[in-house]
Design a protein around this motif. Sequence first.
Motif, PDB file in Angstrom:
ATOM      1  N   ALA A 334      41.107  15.027 -70.831  1.00 34.56           N
ATOM      2  CA  ALA A 334      40.958  15.704 -72.230  1.00 34.56           C
ATOM      3  C   ALA A 334      39.600  16.429 -72.174  1.00 34.56           C
ATOM      4  CB  ALA A 334      41.208  15.021 -73.302  1.00 34.56           C
ATOM      5  N   ASP A 335      38.808  15.697 -71.450  1.00 33.10           N
ATOM      6  CA  ASP A 335      37.285  16.230 -71.453  1.00 33.10           C
ATOM      7  C   ASP A 335      37.296  17.414 -70.499  1.00 33.10           C
ATOM      8  OD1 ASP A 335      34.999  15.395 -72.569  1.00 33.10           O
ATOM      9  OD2 ASP A 335      34.097  14.585 -70.635  1.00 33.10           O
ATOM     10  N   ARG A 336      37.927  17.232 -69.422  1.00 34.02           N
ATOM     11  CA  ARG A 336      38.154  18.351 -68.223  1.00 34.02           C
ATOM     12  C   ARG A 336      38.602  19.604 -68.798  1.00 34.02           C
ATOM     13  NH1 ARG A 336      40.509  19.833 -63.010  1.00 34.02           N
ATOM     14  NH2 ARG A 336      42.676  19.568 -63.855  1.00 34.02           N
ATOM     15  N   ALA A 337      39.806  19.421 -69.582  1.00 35.20           N
ATOM     16  CA  ALA A 337      40.534  20.579 -70.256  1.00 35.20           C
ATOM     17  C   ALA A 337      39.407  21.248 -71.227  1.00 35.20           C
ATOM     18  CB  ALA A 337      41.828  20.373 -70.820  1.00 35.20           C
ATOM     19  N   GLY A 338      38.834  20.234 -72.142  1.00 37.92           N
ATOM     20  CA  GLY A 338      38.090  20.978 -73.153  1.00 37.92           C
ATOM     21  C   GLY A 338      36.812  21.415 -72.674  1.00 37.92           C
ATOM     22  N   LEU A 339      36.201  20.814 -71.596  1.00 39.20           N
ATOM     23  CA  LEU A 339      34.807  21.689 -71.044  1.00 39.20           C
ATOM     24  C   LEU A 339      35.230  22.925 -70.527  1.00 39.20           C
ATOM     25  CD1 LEU A 339      33.220  18.446 -69.737  1.00 39.20           C
ATOM     26  CD2 LEU A 339      32.444  19.752 -71.787  1.00 39.20           C
ATOM     27  N   ALA A 340      36.346  22.982 -69.756  1.00 41.17           N
ATOM     28  CA  ALA A 340      36.781  24.271 -69.026  1.00 41.17           C
ATOM     29  C   ALA A 340      36.999  25.217 -70.165  1.00 41.17           C
ATOM     30  CB  ALA A 340      38.118  24.318 -68.474  1.00 41.17           C
ATOM     31  N   LEU A 341      37.447  24.988 -71.289  1.00 40.63           N
ATOM     32  CA  LEU A 341      37.456  25.891 -72.259  1.00 40.63           C
ATOM     33  C   LEU A 341      36.183  26.393 -73.054  1.00 40.63           C
ATOM     34  CD1 LEU A 341      40.516  24.658 -74.830  1.00 40.63           C
ATOM     35  CD2 LEU A 341      40.222  26.773 -73.346  1.00 40.63           C
ATOM     36  N   VAL A 342      35.229  25.300 -73.123  1.00 40.79           N
ATOM     37  CA  VAL A 342      33.990  25.543 -73.622  1.00 40.79           C
ATOM     38  C   VAL A 342      33.336  26.597 -72.769  1.00 40.79           C
ATOM     39  CG1 VAL A 342      31.447  24.590 -73.873  1.00 40.79           C
ATOM     40  CG2 VAL A 342      33.800  23.473 -75.024  1.00 40.79           C
TER      41      VAL A 342
END
Length: 452
Positions: A334-342
């Motif tokens: 979840a963190d990886r997907a979120g940070l990629a979006l950020v």
Amino acid sequence: MHHGYAKSIASLERAKRSLAGGVSSNVRAGDKPFPLYFERGMGSKLWDVDGNEYIDFVLGRGPLFLGHTHAGVIEATCKQLQMGQIYAAQHELEIELAERVCRIVPCADLVRFGISGSEAVHGALRLARAATGRKTVIKFEGQYHGWLDNILYSLGPDPTRAGEWDHPRTLAESPGQFDGEESHVVVLPWNHLPTLEQYLDQHRGEIAAVITEPVMCNTAVIPPLPGFLEGMRELCTKHDVVLIFDEVITGFRLSLAGAQGRFGIKPDLTIFGKAIANGMPISCLAGIEKYMRLIAAGKVGHGGTYNSIPPAVAGAIATLDALEQDEHAAYAAADRAGLALVDGLRGLAKKLNLPLVVQGYGVIFYLGFPKQGVALHEGQAITDYRTSLTMDQDLYSAFVSDIVGRGVRIIPRGNWFLSSAHTDDDVAATLEAAEAALIEVVVPAYEKAVQA
Ligand SMILES: Cc1ncc(COP(=O)(O)O)c(C=O)c1O
């Protein structure tokens, strides 16, 4: 291809004739472009009644950390449903869940389960007042702790009525809230330790509790400034005030042990809901023995017909199984997907020369557009409710309406929830839709302002 919204429009019209406002929660009435009707969710995706597919960053407004219709949670819930729905009695699964929460959560010596976050907050406030024999509770402007009368104050107050930033007025959010109750709720600005320190010093022996979202998720996903939560902990200990972390959003999301685990700060009482059961209705009031023993001894009232209903408890246990699996791999995903979006959204801000604010974490973050004429510096963040008012809510709403039409479902308040089911493809498709929506809606709005 977008299929339009004809069926949703018809359903909303029909609903309005029997369901007040056509919705079951006032919050949903504010959805953009209007309250849509859905018929299926799976993983990171949701499908509406018109056949439109969405990458979902609403995720039930927080619960679905593992994504929609998680196989393990569904299987465990269905298995238990076949054994009975409600016993109005004890069952082994509730012990298993209680033991798990006590093992995982730093401040959980004892727990009680309920259904909604709002009622668990109510339990925590009652317990704090009973334990201290004091009436007043401190909450922070811009934070939300559920819709019940005793705490529904100053979530989004009108700044012209809200008083000075360091002495906010306590403003009810709804007509009908009990007149007089607000004298027992003091509202302070978040992320500013001196005002809290001063208030506690000047009102020694009067304050029962300080309640806080440890990350201000309900306004702009504002992280605590360094030292703020630590200072709050010290002040509460010094003044013998009960420190309550409302982890309804941050719980089982910011880390397995919530914000208290991630930041290493132990509150006295805490509340969980949402992500603890990946969509099954269950909340949890947890705390240190010193306070929870008052409930254990039956001295402080707590009850509820549906507390600990077996299917929900089974769903929660299956959720914790999945969250703990493979050394917490769900959090990394979840963190990886979120940070990629950020990163991607910040990249779009540079590419399109837009002053976007993107802040928070991977697992939950905020996107906002500063109002015209607000000079934000590179990297500048929103730190409390008053600074959040520099964001252009109408422009964001127009952006949401547009991007929803492109198959990306987001919350109109600006917070984006991530799940372990979001993939690299979801991230790429979302950034593509975001770029198109920014060009369509946001770039022209800023250009128009420059010309004016
Ligand atoms: C921080 C926080 N506390 C409490 C609540 C209330 O929880 P519920 O909606 O389950 O009553 C919410 C709901 O969004 C929340 O975000």
